[in-house]
Design a protein around this motif. Structure first.
Motif, PDB file in Angstrom:
ATOM      1  N   ALA A 195      -7.219  -4.866   6.330  1.00 30.16           N
ATOM      2  CA  ALA A 195      -7.735  -3.739   5.544  1.00 30.16           C
ATOM      3  C   ALA A 195      -6.600  -2.992   4.846  1.00 30.16           C
ATOM      4  O   ALA A 195      -6.722  -2.606   3.676  1.00 30.16           O
ATOM      5  CB  ALA A 195      -8.522  -2.796   6.449  1.00 30.16           C
ATOM      6  N   TRP A 196      -5.494  -2.799   5.531  1.00 32.80           N
ATOM      7  CA  TRP A 196      -4.355  -2.112   4.930  1.00 32.80           C
ATOM      8  C   TRP A 196      -3.681  -2.982   3.875  1.00 32.80           C
ATOM      9  O   TRP A 196      -3.232  -2.475   2.840  1.00 32.80           O
ATOM     10  CB  TRP A 196      -3.358  -1.694   6.011  1.00 32.80           C
ATOM     11  N   ALA A 197      -3.584  -4.280   4.129  1.00 33.06           N
ATOM     12  CA  ALA A 197      -2.970  -5.188   3.142  1.00 33.06           C
ATOM     13  C   ALA A 197      -3.787  -5.232   1.856  1.00 33.06           C
ATOM     14  O   ALA A 197      -3.237  -5.409   0.760  1.00 33.06           O
ATOM     15  CB  ALA A 197      -2.829  -6.580   3.741  1.00 33.06           C
ATOM     16  N   ASP A 198      -5.117  -5.082   1.975  1.00 35.28           N
ATOM     17  CA  ASP A 198      -5.970  -5.052   0.784  1.00 35.28           C
ATOM     18  C   ASP A 198      -5.703  -3.795  -0.050  1.00 35.28           C
ATOM     19  O   ASP A 198      -5.831  -3.813  -1.284  1.00 35.28           O
ATOM     20  CB  ASP A 198      -7.450  -5.083   1.192  1.00 35.28           C
ATOM     21  N   ASP A 205      -2.704  -1.978   0.080  1.00 35.01           N
ATOM     22  CA  ASP A 205      -1.288  -1.788  -0.232  1.00 35.01           C
ATOM     23  C   ASP A 205      -0.614  -3.150  -0.345  1.00 35.01           C
ATOM     24  O   ASP A 205      -0.456  -3.865   0.644  1.00 35.01           O
ATOM     25  CB  ASP A 205      -0.622  -0.951   0.876  1.00 35.01           C
ATOM     26  N   SER A 206      -0.225  -3.515  -1.548  1.00 31.48           N
ATOM     27  CA  SER A 206       0.350  -4.839  -1.805  1.00 31.48           C
ATOM     28  C   SER A 206       1.716  -5.040  -1.158  1.00 31.48           C
ATOM     29  O   SER A 206       2.218  -6.161  -1.089  1.00 31.48           O
ATOM     30  CB  SER A 206       0.461  -5.075  -3.313  1.00 31.48           C
ATOM     31  N   ARG A 207       2.326  -3.960  -0.676  1.00 26.25           N
ATOM     32  CA  ARG A 207       3.633  -4.080  -0.020  1.00 26.25           C
ATOM     33  C   ARG A 207       3.503  -4.642   1.385  1.00 26.25           C
ATOM     34  O   ARG A 207       4.480  -5.074   1.985  1.00 26.25           O
ATOM     35  CB  ARG A 207       4.325  -2.715   0.039  1.00 26.25           C
ATOM     36  N   PHE A 208       2.270  -4.641   1.921  1.00 31.46           N
ATOM     37  CA  PHE A 208       2.020  -5.125   3.276  1.00 31.46           C
ATOM     38  C   PHE A 208       1.774  -6.633   3.248  1.00 31.46           C
ATOM     39  O   PHE A 208       0.929  -7.107   2.495  1.00 31.46           O
ATOM     40  CB  PHE A 208       0.792  -4.434   3.877  1.00 31.46           C
ATOM     41  N   GLU A 209       2.502  -7.362   4.083  1.00 32.12           N
ATOM     42  CA  GLU A 209       2.325  -8.807   4.194  1.00 32.12           C
ATOM     43  C   GLU A 209       2.065  -9.167   5.654  1.00 32.12           C
ATOM     44  O   GLU A 209       2.772  -8.681   6.552  1.00 32.12           O
ATOM     45  CB  GLU A 209       3.572  -9.533   3.681  1.00 32.12           C
ATOM     46  N   ILE A 210       1.064 -10.007   5.885  1.00 26.90           N
ATOM     47  CA  ILE A 210       0.640 -10.331   7.252  1.00 26.90           C
ATOM     48  C   ILE A 210       1.138 -11.715   7.660  1.00 26.90           C
ATOM     49  O   ILE A 210       1.029 -12.681   6.909  1.00 26.90           O
ATOM     50  CB  ILE A 210      -0.893 -10.280   7.383  1.00 26.90           C
TER      51      ILE A 210
END
Length: 332
Positions: free
Chosen positions: A52-55, A57-62
């Motif tokens: 949900a956070w990656a969707d 904020d594009s800076r987040f990578e899983i």
């Protein structure tokens, strides 16, 4: 010129705290920031929260792994970082975004290879600032070894035990990873190795990190913090000292004192019969050398065991054993 930063966050079954952590990180305003979310063997909704956070904020990578362990998760994050600096945040903690940015800029402006910052100790949602026991701000070259590693490694100084209050220049981390064979104090091993390669270090007394006291975390796990794992780490520390010609006698003696008290408590829980328990305690006490005792300080034992420490330092070992008997079996 401001250099780039990656934040590595290992995540394992922290659904109750994860939103607050990721929200605080999302508020960090730095050009080129990357956030590496490493979900390791989670069985709760942590991965869904990360998605949900990656969707948003594009800076987040899983990154996902079925292999448990915070060291493995951090290593995956390290392998995928290509920024100038790297920081670590634990998923049950959070940061003050403005203070975090200010601290990073201070580290970057100084051109430091590594930083050490004060932090907030959070218990029952009440925060207390933990300052660093150093007045100087900048350390260079051999000063890092003599005044930080050798002087501030003892557990009672609360200085080199965690990676989450430091910024590391990625160039000094080449060839360094978290030791997955250590179940205890893997952060200390990592920081020592990084500090030995650093040319400069900066001390920042402005806190940005909120460290949550959480009994369910790895640091609060009795199985991880048992005497066996602690002894393994002390042996590892002795090897590091020998290989790098470090004087870590004080830090090692302090840790052995800590192990001694934990071992006493383990004997009380596991052994049967008062006589048998006292025999095993006596065996452990007899193995303690005078050299180790010379480094003991009150912080090793706490207020309830201060008398024991004083008796041992005066070489009154029989009276020290008598104190343990009274302490553990009469006024328990």
């Amino acid at each position: 010129m401001q250099e780039t930063l990656s934040i590595v966050i290992p995540i394992h079954n922290v659904e109750n705290f994860l939103d607050k952590c990721l929200e605080s990180v999302s508020r960090v305003s730095l050009d080129g920031l990357k956030v590496m979310l490493v979900v390791n063997a989670s069985t709760d909704s942590s991965l869904d929260i990360c998605r949900a956070w990656a969707d948003k904020d594009s800076r987040f990578e899983i990154f996902c792994t079925d292999t448990p362990g915070v060291s493995n998760a951090r290593n995956i994050g390290l392998e995928n970082c290509n920024t100038d600096y790297i920081a670590f945040v634990d998923a049950d903690d959070y940061i003050d975004c403005d203070a975090f940015v200010d601290s990073f800029k201070e580290c970057n402006d100084a051109g430091a290879d590594i930083s050490f910052s004060a932090y907030y100790r959070l218990k029952n949602e009440k925060a207390k600032v933990v300052r660093l026991p150093l007045e100087r701000k900048i350390f260079k070259g051999k000063e890092i070894t003599s005044e930080i590693i050798e002087q501030k490694l003892a557990p009672n100084t609360n200085f080199l035990g965690v990676v989450w209050r430091s910024f590391f220049k990625r160039s000094i981390l080449q060839g360094i990873e978290f030791n997955q064979e250590l179940a205890y104090q893997e952060d200390v091993d990592f920081i020592i190795k990084a500090s030995l390669k650093a040319s400069s270090a900066i001390i920042i007394q402005k806190p940005y990190y909120y460290y949550r006291i959480n009994d369910k975390s790895a640091n609060g796990n009795v199985k991880i913090n048992n005497s066996e794992n602690r002894r393994k780490f002390v042996k590892h520390l002795e090897n590091i000292a020998k290989e790098n010609h470090l004087n870590l006698a004080f830090a090692i003696a302090q840790r052995k004192a800590d192990i001694l008290i934990i071992s006493y408590k383990e004997i009380l829980r596991s052994s049967k019969g008062v006589i048998n328990k006292m025999k095993r305690i006596h065996q452990l006490q007899s193995a303690v050398t005078d050299s180790e005792i010379s480094y003991w300080e009150p912080d090793c034992f706490g207020k309830t065991m201060a008398i024991y420490m004083k008796l041992m330092k005066r070489n009154l070992r029989l009276f020290a054993l008598l104190f343990l008997f009274i302490r553990f079996f009469i006024f328990k």
